[in-house]
Design an enzyme around this catalytic site. Structure first.
Site: not given
Length: 435
Positions: A97, A144, A215, A265, A271, A310
């Protein structure tokens, strides 16, 4: 995959229909190779192609079979036999598979990479155009978040162009590394399927051959691929964050395009929020979130287990679909970005000339002051300006100790804005190959 953040070209790669079509092509190409080797009848290989090529595989029917057999590849092979008939017994001989699943994932990720590379190309084109447009538009550089020294908005965008050029190169490398096929059978020894079959399937699908597959294809390849997507997502967020900062009311040097009829808004009609940039920040976090499980998938037991399976069923489509959407959205944002040079100039002037402090420091040292003394002289004149108590140049010209080293003309000379842009052509030539 959430439709709100997905584009059809990318989601199609991860659809059940696409997946099952690739599964069939792998099986059919393998049958061709086996027929050439005399393992199965050539007529069987012909029938497999003839009947499977026109078959419309039914995901619901495959799911129905899987509910009974509890195995997705067996469910598909059972469904395929419903189309092919007796010759279906020659399908999947000697294969396992993972041969189908891992090779399919390589095809899907390769196709997804092509879309992502095109997305980056579109973003690079937008960044280049806007960088050239604002090549010599003065703006304040910030360290900064604090005003530092002048730069240009074009140089700012050129830096992002260079960053996404690196992203382009990394993605090409990641695509090359992920695009490997494995048709090696149980535990990867080719005991029941010839390496020639693997070579044929890989050639037909445009993939390289995995040297040792055990595999499964080793998951360090996938970890590097999704780590690359994570780095690109970080670059997306860095540019989006820059725009968010520049759109702040107190700054407003740039702003996302606000279309007619758009509302910012539900409560405050005035806004104009940076909704696209904020959205990109969130999407980038999701792409990066998939890097950790991809790294953890590298560690499988012995020749293989399926603890990775999964996770990958979510990681692969979600990461590629989300990054595709984000890159496309970012390119459109840059293309339509509103730029306000007049606000950039206002911000340059806000500190009353303090942005030229380093030039004064250097000028004083060149005139004989020690660096420590020069720093103190500049700083003691800068701090009142910082508090809003005067103009930097005026204060310097009134400072008798400063005047021991610099004349009024020499002080004024240090406030030339154009001084900072004398090497912009050099930067642009490095980035774009042209000045």
């Amino acid at each position: 995959m959430i439709p709100r953040y997905a584009r059809e070209t990318m989601t199609a790669i991860w659809s059940p229909e696409t997946k099952y079509r690739i599964w069939f092509e792998i099986e059919a190409h393998a049958a061709d190779a086996m027929a050439e080797l005399g393992v199965i009848p050539k007529e069987a290989a012909r029938v497999i192609w003839e009947k499977g090529r026109t078959a419309k595989f039914d995901p619901e029917r495959i799911d129905e079979i899987e509910r009974e057999v509890k195995h997705d590849v067996i469910a598909f092979l059972t469904h395929l036999a419903e189309f092919v008939g007796p010759e279906a017994r020659f399908v999947h001989q000697g294969m396992t598979s993972s041969d189908v699943l891992d090779t399919t994932l390589a095809v899907q990720l390769s196709r997804a990479s092509d879309i992502l590379i095109a997305d980056i190309d579109g973003l690079l084109a937008a960044l280049k155009r806007r960088a050239i447009e604002y090549k010599l538009t003065p703006t304040i550089g910030r360290s900064h978040g604090i005003h530092a020294e002048p730069t240009t908005f074009g140089v700012k965008l050129a830096g992002f162009y260079a960053e996404f050029s690196r992203a382009h190169a990394r993605l090409l490398a990641a695509k090359s590394e992920i695009a490997t096929a494995a048709i090696s059978g149980a535990v990867g020894t080719f005991a029941n399927v010839s390496p020639a079959v693997e070579a044929h399937v890989a050639r037909k699908l445009g993939l390289a051959i995995e040297p040792v597959s055990t595999q499964v294809i080793p998951r360090d390849r996938h970890a590097m691929y999704f780590a690359t997507l994570g780095v690109i997502a970080s670059s997306v967020e860095r540019l989006a964050t820059e725009i968010r900062h520049l759109q702040r009311t107190e700054v407003l040097e740039a702003e996302e395009f606000f279309s007619e009829g758009q509302k910012g808004s539900s409560a405050m009609p005035h806004k104009r929020n940076p909704v696209l940039s904020v959205n990109l920040t969130g999407l980038s976090r999701m792409v990066r979130a998939y890097v950790t499980p991809a790294m953890e998938n590298v560690v499988l037991w012995h020749e293989r287990d399926i603890s990775h399976s999964s996770a990958e069923r979510m990681i692969a489509p979600d990461a590629t679909v989300t990054l595709d959407f984000a890159l496309n959205r970012l390119a459109g944002l840059i293309e339509k970005l509103l730029i306000y040079p007049e606000n950039m100039q206002k911000n340059l002037d806000r500190l009353g000339g303090l942005i030229h402090s380093q030039r004064l420091l250097i000028a004083l040292t060149q005139k004989g002051a020690s660096r420590e003394d020069a720093y103190k002289l500049v700083q003691r004149n800068a701090m009142p300006v910082w508090r809003g108590e005067g103009d930097f140049q005026t204060l310097l010209k009134k400072d008798t100790e400063v005047k021991k080293y610099l004349s009024d003309a020499e002080i004024s000379e240090q406030f030339d804005l154009g001084y900072h842009f004398k090497h912009v052509d050099t930067i642009f030539k490095r980035v774009f190959g042209e000045s």
